[in-house]
Design a protein around this motif. Structure first.
Motif, short mmCIF file in Angstrom:
data_model
loop_
_atom_site.label_atom_id
_atom_site.label_comp_id
_atom_site.label_asym_id
_atom_site.label_seq_id
_atom_site.Cartn_x
_atom_site.Cartn_y
_atom_site.Cartn_z
N ILE A 179 -33.53 -7.01 102.85
CA ILE A 179 -34.23 -6.50 101.82
C ILE A 179 -33.14 -6.55 100.52
O ILE A 179 -32.08 -6.26 100.84
CB ILE A 179 -34.57 -5.03 102.04
CG1 ILE A 179 -35.70 -4.67 101.12
CG2 ILE A 179 -33.52 -4.14 102.03
CD1 ILE A 179 -36.68 -3.41 101.49
N SER A 180 -33.73 -6.79 99.51
CA SER A 180 -32.86 -7.12 98.22
C SER A 180 -32.97 -5.68 97.73
O SER A 180 -33.90 -5.02 97.80
CB SER A 180 -33.37 -8.38 97.42
OG SER A 180 -34.45 -7.95 96.75
N PRO A 181 -32.00 -5.58 96.64
CA PRO A 181 -32.00 -4.34 95.90
C PRO A 181 -33.17 -4.22 95.06
O PRO A 181 -33.83 -3.08 95.12
CB PRO A 181 -30.73 -4.33 94.95
CG PRO A 181 -29.98 -5.28 95.75
CD PRO A 181 -30.79 -6.35 96.43
N THR A 182 -33.83 -5.06 94.43
CA THR A 182 -35.02 -5.19 93.75
C THR A 182 -36.40 -4.70 94.50
O THR A 182 -36.91 -4.00 94.15
CB THR A 182 -35.39 -6.44 92.95
OG1 THR A 182 -34.03 -6.68 92.50
CG2 THR A 182 -36.32 -6.21 91.80
N VAL A 183 -36.34 -5.43 95.66
CA VAL A 183 -37.40 -5.29 96.57
C VAL A 183 -37.55 -3.84 97.23
O VAL A 183 -38.44 -3.02 97.21
CB VAL A 183 -37.48 -6.23 97.75
CG1 VAL A 183 -38.52 -6.00 98.60
CG2 VAL A 183 -37.76 -7.48 97.16
N ALA A 184 -36.14 -3.44 97.44
CA ALA A 184 -35.97 -2.08 98.04
C ALA A 184 -36.40 -0.98 96.94
O ALA A 184 -37.32 -0.07 97.24
CB ALA A 184 -34.53 -1.85 98.24
N TYR A 185 -36.22 -1.32 95.55
CA TYR A 185 -36.60 -0.35 94.60
C TYR A 185 -38.19 -0.28 94.37
O TYR A 185 -38.66 0.82 94.60
CB TYR A 185 -36.17 -0.88 93.41
CG TYR A 185 -36.38 0.01 92.18
CD1 TYR A 185 -35.54 1.24 91.78
CD2 TYR A 185 -37.50 0.01 91.33
CE1 TYR A 185 -35.92 2.14 90.65
CE2 TYR A 185 -37.87 0.74 90.27
CZ TYR A 185 -36.88 1.93 90.17
OH TYR A 185 -37.22 2.54 88.97
N ASP A 186 -38.90 -1.52 94.51
CA ASP A 186 -40.13 -1.62 94.00
C ASP A 186 -41.01 -1.12 95.56
O ASP A 186 -42.08 -0.23 95.08
CB ASP A 186 -40.59 -2.92 94.00
CG ASP A 186 -40.13 -3.65 92.76
OD1 ASP A 186 -39.59 -2.95 91.81
OD2 ASP A 186 -40.08 -4.86 92.54
N LEU A 187 -40.57 -1.23 96.70
CA LEU A 187 -41.22 -0.72 97.65
C LEU A 187 -41.29 0.76 98.02
O LEU A 187 -42.07 1.26 97.98
CB LEU A 187 -40.72 -1.37 98.91
CG LEU A 187 -41.15 -2.75 99.18
CD1 LEU A 187 -40.86 -3.22 100.69
CD2 LEU A 187 -43.01 -2.47 99.69
N VAL A 188 -39.79 1.30 97.77
CA VAL A 188 -39.90 2.76 97.80
C VAL A 188 -40.80 3.38 96.71
O VAL A 188 -41.19 4.48 97.07
CB VAL A 188 -38.27 3.06 97.74
CG1 VAL A 188 -38.08 4.82 97.56
CG2 VAL A 188 -37.54 2.74 98.88
N LYS A 189 -40.66 2.91 95.51
CA LYS A 189 -41.44 3.17 94.34
C LYS A 189 -42.91 3.44 94.74
O LYS A 189 -43.51 4.49 94.73
CB LYS A 189 -41.18 2.33 93.13
CG LYS A 189 -41.17 3.18 91.93
CD LYS A 189 -40.18 3.75 91.27
CE LYS A 189 -40.48 4.82 90.09
NZ LYS A 189 -39.65 5.74 89.74
N ARG A 190 -43.39 2.28 95.23
CA ARG A 190 -44.67 2.38 95.92
C ARG A 190 -45.04 3.43 96.88
O ARG A 190 -46.03 4.15 96.83
CB ARG A 190 -45.28 0.81 96.45
CG ARG A 190 -45.41 -0.37 95.19
CD ARG A 190 -46.78 -0.23 94.71
NE ARG A 190 -47.94 -0.33 95.58
CZ ARG A 190 -48.58 -1.39 95.75
NH1 ARG A 190 -48.07 -2.46 95.38
NH2 ARG A 190 -49.77 -1.37 96.41
N PHE A 191 -44.23 3.46 97.86
CA PHE A 191 -44.40 4.38 99.07
C PHE A 191 -44.42 5.67 98.25
O PHE A 191 -45.23 6.62 98.69
CB PHE A 191 -43.36 4.18 100.01
CG PHE A 191 -43.57 3.03 100.94
CD1 PHE A 191 -44.33 1.89 100.67
CD2 PHE A 191 -42.98 3.28 102.31
CE1 PHE A 191 -44.50 0.96 101.52
CE2 PHE A 191 -43.39 2.26 103.24
CZ PHE A 191 -44.12 1.14 102.76
N LYS A 192 -43.59 6.09 97.32
CA LYS A 192 -43.24 7.27 96.89
C LYS A 192 -44.69 7.58 95.86
O LYS A 192 -45.04 8.89 96.15
CB LYS A 192 -42.07 7.60 96.14
CG LYS A 192 -41.02 7.75 97.00
CD LYS A 192 -40.77 8.69 98.04
CE LYS A 192 -40.89 10.26 97.38
NZ LYS A 192 -40.88 11.20 98.46
#
Ligand code: CO
Length: 460
Positions: A179-192
Motif C-alpha cells: 500500500i502506498s502512502p496516497t492509497v492508504a490515505y484515500d482508503l482510510v478516508k473512505r472507510f472513515k
C-alpha cells in the motif's frame, strides 16, 4: 485524535522475522511491561503460531494463550483468524469454526481479526457470528491487493458487507506491504467517511513504504496501526513501535505511550531474539521484488526452499507468479492463496511446461472450493485443468458435514481437555503426534513415537 497501537511483536513480528519459532518462555518475561504500556491491543495468537507450536515447538498453543492471558491481565489480546480456514490451509466445517471461536474467547482472546484470502465475505460469516455470540470483538478485514479488478470502490463494498454482518471494527490488511502512502490515505478516508467505526491499518515494511503509509493513514483518521517492537520490526515485519510513537509524539495524534518503557522491553527482547538461529537469516532490508512483482516477502523464502538446487530459476518463477495469478482471477496473495499460486508457479517453471503438472490445490481452487475468485476464470482454461470435476458456486463450507463428532472419537484416548479436539480437527497429524508425546511424558514413558505410531497405523 489520539492514535492507538496494536503491537504485533509476539505474533506477526516473530512470524515474519523468526519463522514463527519464538517460544512462550521467551515471551513471558516481557509481559509485565507490555501489560503496563497502554496498547490498544497485543496481537499474540493465531496466524501461523498455532501450527508452529504443535509442529515445531512441542508446545500446546492453548496453554500458551492461557499463560499470556494470565501475564497480560489489563491488555486486550488479539488474534488473526483465516475465516473458514481458521488457522489451517483448507476449509473446515461450521461446527469446527464455532467451537474454535468459543474456546479462543474462553481462553482469553478479546479481539478476533477475521479475513478471507479472496475477500469472499461468505467465508467470514460463520466466524463473525460466533465471535458475537460468544462475546468477543469481531474485527472484519478487507485484504488489500493491487490488480486490474481491485479498486477503492470494491474494497469499500467488501467493508460494507462486513459492517452489515455486525463487525465491531474494520481492518485494512496489507499483508505484502504494497500500500502506498496516497492509497492508504484515500482508503482510510473512505472507510472513515462511510462507516462510523474503528478502522485499523495493518501493513508490512517489506517494500519500505509502510511507515509513510501509516503517517498518511493517521492524517486520514485511522484509529489504530499495527507495529512491532524494534528487534522484530522492519524487513518483512511491521513498522517499528518506538519509531511510530516518537513520530507522533507532541502532535494531535500522540499515542501517549512511553518510549523509555518500550525501549526497555526491546532491550530484553533483543537478547532473546539474538539467540534464535532464525534471526540470522531474516532480512531486515527492503525487498524490491515486492515493488516489481507484488510478491510478499514470505513467498520468496518459500521459493528458495522449493527450488533447492534449481535456484537459478528464481527469476523465471518471480515472473510466472503474476501470470498464474491472472489465470486464477487475481486472488490477493495471502495464506492460503499465496501458497496455491506460488507452488503452481514453481511447477510451471520446473515441471516441463506451463500447467503440465497441476497441484490439487489449484484444481480445488478452480472448482470453487476456496470461494469466489475476484475475477472470472476462463472456462476453456478451467476445463483443461480440472476436466469434469464439479464446480461449486455456493459457500464451500455448505458442502461440509460436521467434523467434530468424528474428531472427538478419533482422539478420545489422548484427550485431556476440550481444546485438544480442536487442535486435532485443525491439524490431525501434527496434533496427534503432539498429544501422544504429551501422554507419554505424563506417564514417564520414553518410547519411539514414530515407531509406535507406525505400528498402530496412525499417521505420523
Ligand atoms: Co501481517
Amino acid at each position: 485524535m489520539k492514535v492507538r497501537i496494536t503491537d504485533t511483536t509476539l505474533r506477526d513480528g516473530q512470524q515474519s522475522l523468526l519463522a514463527t519459532r519464538m517460544r512462550t518462555e521467551d515471551m513471558l518475561p516481557l509481559c509485565a511491561e507490555l501489560n503496563r504500556a497502554g496498547f490498544f491491543s497485543l496481537e499474540v495468537w493465531g496466524g501461523a503460531t498455532f501450527d508452529s507450536c504443535l509442529r515445531f515447538l512441542n508446545e500446546d498453543p492453548w496453554e500458551r494463550l492461557r499463560s499470556l492471558r494470565k501475564a497480560l491481565p489489563d491488555t486486550k489480546l488479539q488474534m488473526l483468524l483465516r475465516g473458514q480456514n481458521i488457522l489451517g490451509y483448507k476449509h473446515y466445517a461450521d461446527d469446527v469454526v464455532r467451537e474454535f471461536v468459543r474456546l479462543a474467547i474462553k481462553n482469553g482472546i478479546d479481539i478476533i481479526r477475521v479475513f478471507d484470502a479472496l475477500n469472499d465475505t461468505r467465508n467470514m460469516e460463520t466466524a463473525i457470528k460466533a465471535i458475537k455470540e460468544f462475546g468477543g470483538h469481531a474485527q472484519g478485514t478487507v485484504v488489500y491487493t493491487i490488480s486490474p479488478l481491485h479498486s477503492a470502490d470494491k474494497f469499500v463494498e467488501t467493508a460494507r458487507t462486513l459492517v452489515g454482518m455486525g463487525v465491531d471494527s474494520l481492518c485494512l490488511k496489507d499483508m505484502a506491504g504494497l500500500i502506498s502512502p496516497t492509497v492508504a490515505y484515500d482508503l482510510v478516508k473512505r472507510f472513515k467517511k462511510e462507516f462510523n467505526m474503528h478502522v485499523a491499518l495493518h501493513s508490512h515494511y517489506t517494500s519500505g513504504m509502510a511507515s509513510m503509509a501509516y503517517l498518511k493513514a493517521v492524517e486520514a483518521g485511522v484509529d489504530s496501526i499495527d507495529t512491532a517492537l524494534s528487534p522484530l520490526a522492519l524487513g518483512s515485519s511491521q513498522p517499528c513501535t518506538e519509531t511510530m510513537v516518537a513520530a507522533l509524539q507532541g502532535t494531535e495524534y500522540d499515542t501517549g505511550l512511553d518510549i523509555a518503557l518500550l525501549s526497555s522491553i526491546s532491550e530484553r527482547l533483543k537478547k532473546f531474539k539474538d539467540a534464535y538461529p532464525e534471526a540470522k537469516i531474516a532480512t531486515f532490508s527492503v525487498d524490491t521484488n515486492v515493488l516489481t512483482y507484488q510478491i510478499p516477502g514470505g513467498m520468496i523464502s518459500n521459493f528458495i526452499s522449493q527450488l533447492g538446487d534449481q535456484i537459478d530459476k528464481l527469476p523465471q518463477v518471480l515472473e510466472e507468479v503474476p501470470r498464474v495469478r491472472a489465470d486464477l482471477g487475481f486472488p490477493p496473495l495471502v495464506t492460503p492463496t499465496s501458497q496455491i499460486v506460488g507452488s503452481q508457479s514453481v511447477l510451471n517453471v520446473v515441471g516441463g511446461g506451463r500447467y503440465k503438472m497441476v497441484s490439487n490445490e489449484v484444481k480445488n481452487y478452480l472448482a470453487g472450493q476456496y470461494g469466489r475468485p475476484p475475477g472470472k476464470i476462463d472456462e476453456a482454461f478451467r476445463k483443461i485443468l480440472i476436466g469434469d470435476m464439479p464446480v461449486i458456486d455456493h459457500r464451500p463450507a455448505d458442502s461440509l458435514a460436521p467434523e467434530l463428532p468424528a474428531a472427538k472419537k478419533e482422539i478420545a484416548a489422548f484427550m485431556e481437555n476440550e481444546e485438544d479436539v480442536l487442535s486435532y480437527a485443525l491439524f490431525p497429524q501434527v496434533a496427534l503426534k503432539f498429544l501422544k508425546e504429551r501422554q507419554a511424558r505424563k506417564y514417564g514413558v520414553d518410547f519411539d513415537l514414530a515407531e509406535s505410531a507406525k505400528k498402530e497405523g496412525y499417521p505420523v
